[in-house]
Design an enzyme around this catalytic site. Structure first.
Site, mmCIF file in Angstrom:
data_model
loop_
_atom_site.group_PDB
_atom_site.id
_atom_site.type_symbol
_atom_site.label_atom_id
_atom_site.label_comp_id
_atom_site.label_asym_id
_atom_site.label_seq_id
_atom_site.Cartn_x
_atom_site.Cartn_y
_atom_site.Cartn_z
ATOM 1 C CB CYS A 52 -0.919 0.016 1.210
ATOM 2 S SG CYS A 52 -1.923 -1.464 1.439
ATOM 3 C CG ASP A 84 -5.917 -2.194 8.629
ATOM 4 O OD1 ASP A 84 -4.977 -1.545 9.120
ATOM 5 O OD2 ASP A 84 -7.105 -1.872 8.767
ATOM 6 C CB CYS A 125 -1.838 1.268 4.802
ATOM 7 S SG CYS A 125 -2.441 -0.320 5.418
ATOM 8 C CG ASP A 126 -7.234 -0.064 5.410
ATOM 9 O OD1 ASP A 126 -6.835 0.012 4.232
ATOM 10 O OD2 ASP A 126 -7.909 -1.012 5.837
ATOM 11 C CE LYS A 127 -8.001 1.398 10.616
ATOM 12 N NZ LYS A 127 -7.830 0.490 9.474
ATOM 13 C CB CYS A 197 -6.610 -3.816 -0.337
ATOM 14 S SG CYS A 197 -5.393 -4.463 0.823
ATOM 15 C CD GLU A 446 -10.078 -3.548 9.398
ATOM 16 O OE1 GLU A 446 -10.319 -2.380 9.057
ATOM 17 O OE2 GLU A 446 -9.426 -4.352 8.703
ATOM 18 C CB SER A 472 -11.686 -5.905 6.650
ATOM 19 O OG SER A 472 -11.166 -5.563 5.391
#
Length: 565
Positions: A52, A84, A125-127, A197, A446, A472
């Site tokens: 990511c 994640d 990435c996600d956060k 992702c 998650e 997720s």
């Protein structure tokens, strides 16, 4: 040092008393001319631990070039990322949501500590994505968020793959539908290189939301990570940050109640991640804007899902880019009256941006509003005696009806995953996973490992899963997260026992159980906190309810949410 226009960075560059600071800045290569310009933080979440963020180091080069071209001076900082996908299903996942706060805090400390004038924040990435927006809103400085872009699809035979397929293959392997060799082939093919992702999972959901919010330039996040146009978008972001610094347009001029509603509309209309129900209220809290999770439910009642994206749909983020991207998606919603026109960091309004959309002939990813994927949005906020402060149901790709079943209670994600792996979960079960909330985890893990294993066994939508943790963006099925109050705070989910009848009514927005709650409460013995030490215990002591965004900021004396700038 003759420029008379005041700027934040004057605190380290101007006047006789700042000679020591200038001496150190000169050692880094800065000239008098550099120090006279707005100093722009280029904050990078680059890391080699995850695809990511793998490419963000190189992507910073055109950002710096853009800052210079726009009349600013770039100053580089780094912050962390917790993947994640890599930590999913293990103890490390407890660090994921906590990292959102640490990233935002570290950006604030670096930028405010050095009195910088603006920031470009590179995220993947996600956060990292919500953390960037939270930091800008908290500091209320000029800034731009640049999303590094999606990963390209993997391929196994004639099928496009994402990380979702790997998690679900684990469930299929446990069931015996695929063997070791087939699992290995999927694992090796799913992630071909750099990028986040590939479905409308949390990263792509939040990247789209920030474009609709106005903090990310519309279109900048769309190109995949390895696409040639990504460098051009990076340079544009650097130039925009310098321009915003000169204009004095700060983050809170973009983060408003209207722009937050636009962002939430993008989430529900794209079948996006339930994690947005944590992140948008957190951004709002940092900006001092009231924004209830009930907005997601209201918008879901009114807004159709028009993006046919995984995990509930057929396509990946790369396909959305090829079809017309966020501009096309936004144009459809704009034309149907689902959005409000708001300013964006590009200098154009949201509607101006969407008006320039170009649709690729024959694309199938973005549907017409009158022929949607689903007639109503992909999220529901449920209340009831199980969740007095609310819970979040993700319905994209599944019915909006009711579910009734007997509880199968697990005190942790590991216990639930073991039961699923052993094929102990049956159609009609309501799997309850508790003590995984923000305080109880700590860290609100998650449950993708569980939901993917359930899906891999063909049970998605045939069992219900409820948790005070979260799911997720790649999760799908009849899944309910963010149950509040959480078990560790004495919430009703802590009182549920095996065999209790639980009723979920998506249309009525209810989640209830046939329980003598008073008797259960009288006999309840609280579970000892999961003490992990260090930052984990610090987070557990500070974190708010998931219904409030799971933030750790303290309310200022003036009553606003968020610190005084």
């Amino acid at each position: 040092m003759t420029d008379s226009k005041a700027k934040r960075s004057d605190a380290i560059t101007r006047g006789p008393a700042r000679a020591p600071a200038r001496a150190m800045l000169r050692a880094t290569g800065l000239s008098d001319e550099d120090m006279a310009k707005p100093m722009i933080a280029v904050v990078n979440t680059w890391s080699t631990v995850t695809p990511c963020n793998l490419h963000l180091g190189k992507l910073a080069e055109p950002v710096r070039a853009g800052v210079r071209a726009g009349g600013g001076t770039p100053v580089d900082f780094n912050t962390i990322v917790v993947s994640d996908g890599i930590t999913m299903g293990g103890e490390g996942m407890r660090a994921s949501l906590i990292s959102r706060e640490v990233i935002a805090d570290s950006i604030e400390l670096a930028v405010r500590g050095h009195s910088l004038d603006a920031a470009v924040i590179l995220v993947g990435c996600d956060k990292t994505i919500p953390a960037a927006a939270m930091a800008l809103a908290r500091m209320d400085i000029p800034g731009v968020v640049l999303y590094g872009g999606t990963i390209m699809p993997g391929h196994c035979g004639d099928k496009d793959l994402s990380i979702q397929d790997v998690f679900e293959a684990v469930g299929a392997h446990a069931k015996g539908d695929i063997d070791d060799k087939e699992l290995d082939e999927i694992e090796r093919a799913a992630c071909p290189g750099a990028g986040a992702c590939g479905g409308q999972f949390t990263a792509n959901t939040m990247a789209m939301a920030l474009a609709f919010l106005g903090l990310a330039p519309v279109g900048a996040g769309d190109p995949p990570a390895i696409h040639p146009s990504k460098s051009r978008e990076a340079e544009r972001c650097g130039s925009l940050a310098a321009k915003l610094a000169k204009q004095g347009k700060t983050a809170r001029s973009f983060v408003t109640a209207a722009s937050l509603r636009n962002a939430a509309t993008a989430v529900v209309a794209s079948g996006g991640s339930t994690n947005a129900v944590l992140h948008l209220p957190a951004i709002a809290a940092e900006a001092g804007v009231e924004f209830s999770i009930d907005e997601f439910d209201r918008l879901s009642r009114e807004t159709p899902v028009i993006a046919d994206l995984k995990p509930g749909g057929r396509f990946l983020a790369k396909d959305l880019y090829d079809g017309g991207g966020a501009r096309l998606f936004g144009q459809r919603l704009m034309a149907a009256g689902f959005l409000e026109d708001t300013p964006t960091v590009s200098g154009k309004s949201l509607f101006e941006e969407f008006s320039s959309a170009e649709e690729t002939q024959g694309q199938q990813v973005v549907r017409p509003v009158d022929a949607p994927v689903k007639a109503t949005g992909g999220l529901r906020v449920l209340y009831g005696d199980v969740a007095p402060e609310g819970a979040v149901l993700k319905t994209a790709g599944y019915s909006d009806g009711a579910f009734e079943g007997r509880a199968r209670v697990f005190e942790s994600e590991e216990e639930a995953f073991a039961a699923v792996s052993n094929r102990d979960i049956r159609e009609g079960d309501v799997v309850v996973i508790r003590y995984e909330g923000p305080k109880g985890g700590p860290g609100m893990r998650e449950m993708l490992a569980v939901t993917a294993a359930v899906a891999g066994q063909g049970l998605a939508g045939k069992v219900a899963l409820i948790t005070d943790g979260r799911f997720s963006g790649a999760s799908h099925g009849f899944v309910i997260g963010h149950v509040s109050p959480e078990a560790a705070a004495g919430g009703p989910i802590a009182l549920i026992e095996n065999g209790d009848l639980i009723r979920i009514d998506a249309e009525a927005r209810r989640i209830d159980a046939d329980i003598d709650w008073a008797a259960r409460r009288a006999a309840f013995k609280p579970k000892q906190p999961n003490r992990m030490g260090g930052v984990f215990d610090k987070y557990a002591a500070l974190v708010s309810s998931a219904s409030k965004g799971a933030v750790t900021i303290q309310h200022a004396d003036d009553g606003r949410k968020g610190p005084t700038p």
